[in-house]
Design an enzyme around this catalytic site. Sequence first.
Site, PDB file in Angstrom:
ATOM      1  N   CYS A 183       0.835  -1.201   0.000  1.00 10.16           N
ATOM      2  CA  CYS A 183       0.000   0.000   0.000  1.00 10.16           C
ATOM      3  C   CYS A 183       0.868   1.249   0.000  1.00 10.16           C
ATOM      4  CB  CYS A 183      -0.913  -0.010   1.227  1.00 10.16           C
ATOM      5  SG  CYS A 183      -1.964   1.446   1.354  1.00 10.16           S
ATOM      6  N   CYS A 232      -5.874   5.507  -2.569  1.00  8.10           N
ATOM      7  CA  CYS A 232      -5.053   4.320  -2.796  1.00  8.10           C
ATOM      8  C   CYS A 232      -3.765   4.779  -3.453  1.00  8.10           C
ATOM      9  CB  CYS A 232      -5.787   3.309  -3.681  1.00  8.10           C
ATOM     10  SG  CYS A 232      -4.806   1.841  -4.080  1.00  8.10           S
TER      11      CYS A 232
END
Length: 282
Positions: free
Chosen positions: A72, A222
Amino acid sequence: MPEIPFTKMQGVGNDFVVLDGRQYREDWSRLALSLCDRHKGVGADGLLVLTTSQVADFQMVMLNPDGTFDVCGNGLRCLARFAYEQGIVSRSQMTIETLAGVRHARICLDPNREVEHISVKMGQPCFEPAVIPAHLETPLDTLLPLAEGETLSITALSTGSTHAVTFVPQLPDDATFLRISPQVENHPLFPERTSLMWCAVEGDNRLRLRIWERGAGETWGCGTGACAAGVAALLKGYASDNQPVTVISKGGELQIRWREGEEIEKTGPAVTVYNGTYSPTF
């Protein structure tokens, strides 16, 4: 199990439970399922655990709310700030081991020596179907078959995590978003599932996203997805590499730089929301 101290952080609305796991030997997948539950736990888009590394300053263990391990980009920035402010790493530049390799992060300070933003080198994008992974002959331009005869034009790539990017004139309404996004995430052509970035071009080097993350559903931000959208826009001629690509999501803006053959650089905020302790019930 004893109480576990944690820090709640967010980067462009992508929120995480962050903890120093160097002294623990826990079932992180099980803990992620408990911690990330927004009704019975702390609530988050993911769990970030800082652990020791033999090849970097520390390792990031990142888990989705469903307990699966992932990479991530927003989490990288949050964990870099956490490590810096906790004194785990005293330098403004640091290395972080991830599932996708070692990443380099830089803490950028304002004139008052406060953290202003964090830049992270995200590695080079990958278009090899076996690495993405995706059972696609042409991942850069594929018409993905969906239910009831629908199709979706996508670009598939990995920026440390699997992504499909679709360019649309305007972002989808809820009905379209919720009907199509899970089909793409769980499509048999993506053996490890995929996140889907709905991407609208707003102007010169400006993109707006609506994000469906594998294992999490809709999220406000994101980091790896913003990188994927920026790279796809550059490849398709929707943006130019003479300036950063601004990628806007519900949670805020990220700046993406990339030239072919080079690493992606992603710059944006990471914010501490609060500190607390958690007592697992399992």
